[in-house]
Structures are given as C-alpha cells and as structure tokens.
Scaffold this motif. Structure first.
Motif, short mmCIF file in Angstrom:
data_model
loop_
_atom_site.label_atom_id
_atom_site.label_comp_id
_atom_site.label_asym_id
_atom_site.label_seq_id
_atom_site.Cartn_x
_atom_site.Cartn_y
_atom_site.Cartn_z
N VAL A 111 25.40 22.21 1.31
CA VAL A 111 25.50 22.87 0.01
C VAL A 111 25.16 21.86 -1.08
O VAL A 111 25.85 20.86 -1.25
CB VAL A 111 26.92 23.45 -0.20
N SER A 112 24.10 22.13 -1.80
CA SER A 112 23.64 21.24 -2.87
C SER A 112 24.61 21.28 -4.05
O SER A 112 25.38 22.23 -4.21
CB SER A 112 22.26 21.67 -3.36
N ALA A 113 24.55 20.24 -4.89
CA ALA A 113 25.38 20.17 -6.09
C ALA A 113 25.19 21.44 -6.92
O ALA A 113 24.07 21.92 -7.10
CB ALA A 113 25.01 18.94 -6.91
N GLY A 114 26.31 22.02 -7.36
CA GLY A 114 26.27 23.22 -8.18
C GLY A 114 26.15 24.52 -7.40
O GLY A 114 26.16 25.59 -7.99
N GLN A 115 26.03 24.46 -6.08
CA GLN A 115 25.84 25.65 -5.25
C GLN A 115 27.12 25.97 -4.48
O GLN A 115 28.09 25.23 -4.53
CB GLN A 115 24.67 25.45 -4.28
N SER A 116 27.10 27.06 -3.72
CA SER A 116 28.26 27.50 -2.95
C SER A 116 27.84 27.87 -1.54
O SER A 116 26.68 28.18 -1.29
CB SER A 116 28.90 28.72 -3.61
N GLY A 117 28.79 27.84 -0.63
CA GLY A 117 28.57 28.27 0.75
C GLY A 117 29.82 28.97 1.25
O GLY A 117 30.89 28.87 0.65
N GLN A 118 29.68 29.70 2.34
CA GLN A 118 30.80 30.49 2.87
C GLN A 118 30.81 30.39 4.39
O GLN A 118 29.78 30.51 5.03
CB GLN A 118 30.63 31.94 2.42
N LEU A 119 32.00 30.18 4.94
CA LEU A 119 32.20 30.10 6.38
C LEU A 119 33.39 30.97 6.74
O LEU A 119 34.48 30.79 6.19
CB LEU A 119 32.47 28.65 6.80
N THR A 120 33.19 31.94 7.63
CA THR A 120 34.27 32.82 8.08
C THR A 120 34.57 32.49 9.53
O THR A 120 33.66 32.47 10.36
CB THR A 120 33.89 34.30 7.92
N VAL A 121 35.85 32.22 9.81
CA VAL A 121 36.28 31.81 11.15
C VAL A 121 37.53 32.58 11.53
O VAL A 121 38.41 32.80 10.70
CB VAL A 121 36.59 30.29 11.18
N ASN A 122 37.62 33.00 12.78
CA ASN A 122 38.81 33.66 13.29
C ASN A 122 39.76 32.56 13.78
O ASN A 122 39.49 31.93 14.79
CB ASN A 122 38.44 34.62 14.42
#
Length: 149
Positions: A111-122
């Motif tokens: 994830v670059s500076a200023g950006q977002s990411g999402q991780l979904t885990v059970n």
C-alpha cells in the motif's frame, strides 16, 4: 433471493472480474487471496482461511505510519474480520497476519503512501501477531497483536 445471498453473489462476480485486472499485483504467495485494485491505487484483498464459522463480521481500522500500527493491540470476536489499512506514512507499507489456521495471511499488494488496503480473514479464538512485511519495517517496530475471543 435474500440480501446475504445477493451480496455474496455480487462479491463473487466482483472478485472474478478483479483477478484478471490485478494479475500484475503484489507478491502474496497464498493462492486463496484475491486482489481488487480500484481508482486511487487502493488494494482490497480477501482471504477465507477456514476455521471458525459464522460470527464476526467485524472491522479493524489500522493506520500505518513510519513505523508503527495504530492500534497495535485490537481485540475482536472470532469469525470474519476485515482489516482496513490506511497508509498515513511516507513510505510503502503492507500487512501480514501470522499463523492463521497454519498459514500466514497477507495483503495481495503493498500500500503506497496515502492509499488504503483491505484484508479479510476468518479468525478463530486466539492471539495473532501482525506486522509490516516490507523491508525491515517489523524490526523498526511496525508490529502488533490481535486478540480474538
């Protein structure tokens, strides 16, 4: 068709479209992870690691700076947990969660500076270490532990 089934069907369709688009994405080596790159360079990765079924559906908002996570010690209920990572640092970051049902789970792309990411885990009940796997960020203090009840 119930709302949950419609949502699940929409999610599957979106994932099927996203995989070819994100084919040149980052370096995750877990074949159960898919990425969806949308406008602005944000990355969404979703992983279903098995384990505890149902429950959960919780979200943890993590802020990554140079070089720490906030919060570094979230607590959640078991089940599907979505980690929303916002990079407020000046350098690229990522997120990896250790030993979820015998496998490490990581964002598909950095994830670059200023950006977002999402991780979904059970996540089944327990404690799980998480950290930034980029370069030596973990050694610089970019780590934490999530408690799952």
């Amino acid at each position: 068709m119930s709302f949950n089934r419609r949502f699940a069907a929409l999610f599957v369709i979106a994932a099927a479209v996203a995989v070819p688009i994100a084919g040149c994405g980052g370096g995750g080596d877990d074949s159960s992870t898919s990425a969806d790159t949308s406008a602005g360079g944000a990355t969404q990765a979703s992983t279903n690691a098995g384990g505890a079924a149902g429950g959960g559906g919780q979200t943890v908002d993590l802020t990554a700076t140079d070089y720490k996570f906030d919060p570094s010690d979230p607590s959640v209920k078991s089940g599907n947990v979505t980690f929303n990572l916002k990079n407020e640092g000046q350098t690229t970051h990522s997120l990896e969660i250790e030993d979820v049902n015998g496998q490490d789970q990581e964002l598909e792309s950095e994830v670059s500076a200023g950006q977002s990411g999402q991780l979904t885990v059970n996540l089944p009940p327990g404690k799980y270490e998480f950290y930034c796997p980029v370069s030596n960020h973990k050694e610089l203090g970019m780590e934490g532990e999530v408690t799952v009840k």
